[in-house]
Design a protein around this motif. Structure first.
Motif, PDB file in Angstrom:
ATOM      1  N   ALA A  34      40.563  34.627  32.939  1.00 29.72           N
ATOM      2  CA  ALA A  34      40.361  35.426  34.146  1.00 29.72           C
ATOM      3  C   ALA A  34      41.380  34.977  35.176  1.00 29.72           C
ATOM      4  CB  ALA A  34      38.948  35.251  34.689  1.00 29.72           C
ATOM      5  N   GLY A  35      41.764  35.920  36.025  1.00 26.19           N
ATOM      6  CA  GLY A  35      42.656  35.632  37.137  1.00 26.19           C
ATOM      7  C   GLY A  35      42.025  36.170  38.405  1.00 26.19           C
ATOM      8  N   TYR A  36      42.105  35.404  39.482  1.00 19.15           N
ATOM      9  CA  TYR A  36      41.457  35.818  40.721  1.00 19.15           C
ATOM     10  C   TYR A  36      42.219  35.276  41.927  1.00 19.15           C
ATOM     11  CZ  TYR A  36      39.706  31.035  40.974  1.00 19.15           C
ATOM     12  OH  TYR A  36      39.628  29.675  41.038  1.00 19.15           O
ATOM     13  N   SER A  37      41.877  35.812  43.081  1.00 20.86           N
ATOM     14  CA  SER A  37      42.385  35.293  44.353  1.00 20.86           C
ATOM     15  C   SER A  37      41.293  35.482  45.389  1.00 20.86           C
ATOM     16  CB  SER A  37      43.675  36.002  44.772  1.00 20.86           C
ATOM     17  OG  SER A  37      43.440  37.376  44.988  1.00 20.86           O
ATOM     18  N   ILE A  38      41.445  34.793  46.486  1.00 22.31           N
ATOM     19  CA  ILE A  38      40.488  34.914  47.573  1.00 22.31           C
ATOM     20  C   ILE A  38      41.190  35.617  48.722  1.00 22.31           C
ATOM     21  CG2 ILE A  38      39.081  33.653  49.240  1.00 22.31           C
ATOM     22  CD1 ILE A  38      38.749  31.535  46.943  1.00 22.31           C
TER      23      ILE A  38
ATOM     24  N   ALA B  25      40.285  37.860  52.337  1.00 22.47           N
ATOM     25  CA  ALA B  25      39.377  38.415  53.355  1.00 22.47           C
ATOM     26  C   ALA B  25      37.903  38.207  52.991  1.00 22.47           C
ATOM     27  CB  ALA B  25      39.685  39.892  53.602  1.00 22.47           C
ATOM     28  N   LYS B  26      37.536  36.977  52.678  1.00 26.58           N
ATOM     29  CA  LYS B  26      36.142  36.621  52.376  1.00 26.58           C
ATOM     30  C   LYS B  26      35.582  37.313  51.133  1.00 26.58           C
ATOM     31  CE  LYS B  26      34.863  33.750  55.667  1.00 26.58           C
ATOM     32  NZ  LYS B  26      34.406  32.433  55.319  1.00 26.58           N
ATOM     33  N   VAL B  27      36.471  37.689  50.215  1.00 26.27           N
ATOM     34  CA  VAL B  27      36.068  38.293  48.943  1.00 26.27           C
ATOM     35  C   VAL B  27      36.831  37.585  47.824  1.00 26.27           C
ATOM     36  CG1 VAL B  27      36.095  40.405  47.545  1.00 26.27           C
ATOM     37  CG2 VAL B  27      35.634  40.551  49.991  1.00 26.27           C
ATOM     38  N   LEU B  28      36.137  37.214  46.757  1.00 22.91           N
ATOM     39  CA  LEU B  28      36.815  36.694  45.582  1.00 22.91           C
ATOM     40  C   LEU B  28      37.156  37.909  44.727  1.00 22.91           C
ATOM     41  CD1 LEU B  28      36.113  33.575  43.516  1.00 22.91           C
ATOM     42  CD2 LEU B  28      36.521  35.741  42.358  1.00 22.91           C
ATOM     43  N   LYS B  29      38.459  38.211  44.643  1.00 24.48           N
ATOM     44  CA  LYS B  29      38.906  39.379  43.876  1.00 24.48           C
ATOM     45  C   LYS B  29      39.290  38.950  42.469  1.00 24.48           C
ATOM     46  CE  LYS B  29      40.361  42.293  47.656  1.00 24.48           C
ATOM     47  NZ  LYS B  29      41.404  43.133  48.210  1.00 24.48           N
ATOM     48  N   ILE B  30      38.625  39.547  41.509  1.00 20.81           N
ATOM     49  CA  ILE B  30      38.931  39.287  40.102  1.00 20.81           C
ATOM     50  C   ILE B  30      39.996  40.299  39.697  1.00 20.81           C
ATOM     51  CG2 ILE B  30      38.031  39.166  37.758  1.00 20.81           C
ATOM     52  CD1 ILE B  30      35.216  38.723  39.068  1.00 20.81           C
ATOM     53  N   HIS B  31      41.197  39.807  39.432  1.00 17.66           N
ATOM     54  CA  HIS B  31      42.304  40.680  39.062  1.00 17.66           C
ATOM     55  C   HIS B  31      42.356  40.919  37.557  1.00 17.66           C
ATOM     56  CE1 HIS B  31      43.811  40.399  43.138  1.00 17.66           C
ATOM     57  NE2 HIS B  31      43.743  39.086  43.057  1.00 17.66           N
ATOM     58  N   LYS B  32      41.873  39.928  36.803  1.00 21.18           N
ATOM     59  CA  LYS B  32      41.945  40.016  35.347  1.00 21.18           C
ATOM     60  C   LYS B  32      40.737  39.286  34.781  1.00 21.18           C
ATOM     61  CE  LYS B  32      46.901  39.158  35.925  1.00 21.18           C
ATOM     62  NZ  LYS B  32      47.115  40.443  36.470  1.00 21.18           N
ATOM     63  N   ILE B  33      40.110  39.892  33.805  1.00 16.59           N
ATOM     64  CA  ILE B  33      39.057  39.206  33.061  1.00 16.59           C
ATOM     65  C   ILE B  33      39.058  39.812  31.656  1.00 16.59           C
ATOM     66  CG2 ILE B  33      37.249  40.704  34.028  1.00 16.59           C
ATOM     67  CD1 ILE B  33      35.365  38.216  33.777  1.00 16.59           C
ATOM     68  N   TYR B  34      39.481  39.004  30.699  1.00 14.22           N
ATOM     69  CA  TYR B  34      39.665  39.506  29.340  1.00 14.22           C
ATOM     70  C   TYR B  34      39.140  38.522  28.314  1.00 14.22           C
ATOM     71  CZ  TYR B  34      42.450  43.115  31.445  1.00 14.22           C
ATOM     72  OH  TYR B  34      42.843  44.177  32.206  1.00 14.22           O
ATOM     73  N   ILE B  35      38.463  39.074  27.315  1.00 16.18           N
ATOM     74  CA  ILE B  35      37.831  38.283  26.267  1.00 16.18           C
ATOM     75  C   ILE B  35      38.264  38.843  24.920  1.00 16.18           C
ATOM     76  CG2 ILE B  35      35.590  37.611  25.289  1.00 16.18           C
ATOM     77  CD1 ILE B  35      34.517  38.239  28.236  1.00 16.18           C
ATOM     78  N   LEU B  36      38.630  37.961  23.993  1.00 10.67           N
ATOM     79  CA  LEU B  36      38.982  38.425  22.647  1.00 10.67           C
ATOM     80  C   LEU B  36      37.861  39.284  22.087  1.00 10.67           C
ATOM     81  CD1 LEU B  36      40.493  35.206  20.990  1.00 10.67           C
ATOM     82  CD2 LEU B  36      41.729  37.312  21.565  1.00 10.67           C
TER      83      LEU B  36
END
Length: 159
Positions: free
Chosen positions: A71-75, A77-88
């Motif tokens: 998973a890839g994320y950033s924080i 404006a007070k929100v944790l944004k998940i940019h990528k979430i991938y599972i085989l």
């Protein structure tokens, strides 16, 4: 199952996982041209390195020593944004996604953040998974992305 924070040295693993996951995940809903473009534009080692330099953080899921998800994320404006979430595909349905979301929930709490947000393609079967773990659709968007259009839902979850 073990979740670890990734670093620059893990870029080759993330790159490889993206290629293993994107084709089976998106071949029924995106053109080959778009999948190839997105993999090159967002998951090349250089692109992943730039994302890390620009503040994105990555986590890896290991199952018995084998990398099975990321998973890839950033924080922002007070929100944790998940940019990528991938599972085989071989790991889907085994609780890996739920554990990743719980891990991201905990990161958000540690940072004093009460919301997680992600975009999901409107035709992606993962939509029902996100709803099961507490995400709700807050907006429908069509995002121009080079010569393509990303047809997404914006989803949010309270932590």
């Amino acid at each position: 199952m073990h979740i670890v924070r990734a670093s620059q040295r893990d870029i080759p693993v993330i790159h490889q996982l993206a290629h293993q996951i994107w084709w089976p995940t998106y071949s029924a809903i995106l053109s080959e041209e778009q999948i190839s473009f997105m993999l090159k534009n967002m998951y090349s080692p250089d692109a992943l390195g730039e994302q890390i330099k620009n503040g994105s953080q990555f986590i890896l899921v290991k199952n018995e020593g084998t990398d099975v998800a990321f998973a890839g994320y950033s924080i922002e404006a007070k929100v944790l944004k998940i940019h990528k979430i991938y599972i085989l595909p071989s790991e889907q349905g085994k609780g890996t996604g739920r554990k990743l979301i719980e891990y991201l929930d905990n990161i958000a709490r540690e940072c004093g953040i009460s919301k997680l947000q992600l975009n999901v393609n409107r035709a992606n079967p993962a939509l029902s998974f996100y709803q099961k773990v507490g995400f709700k659709i807050v907006k429908t968007v069509d995002i121009p992305y080079f010569e393509f259009v990303l047809n997404d839902y914006v989803m949010r979850k309270e932590v």
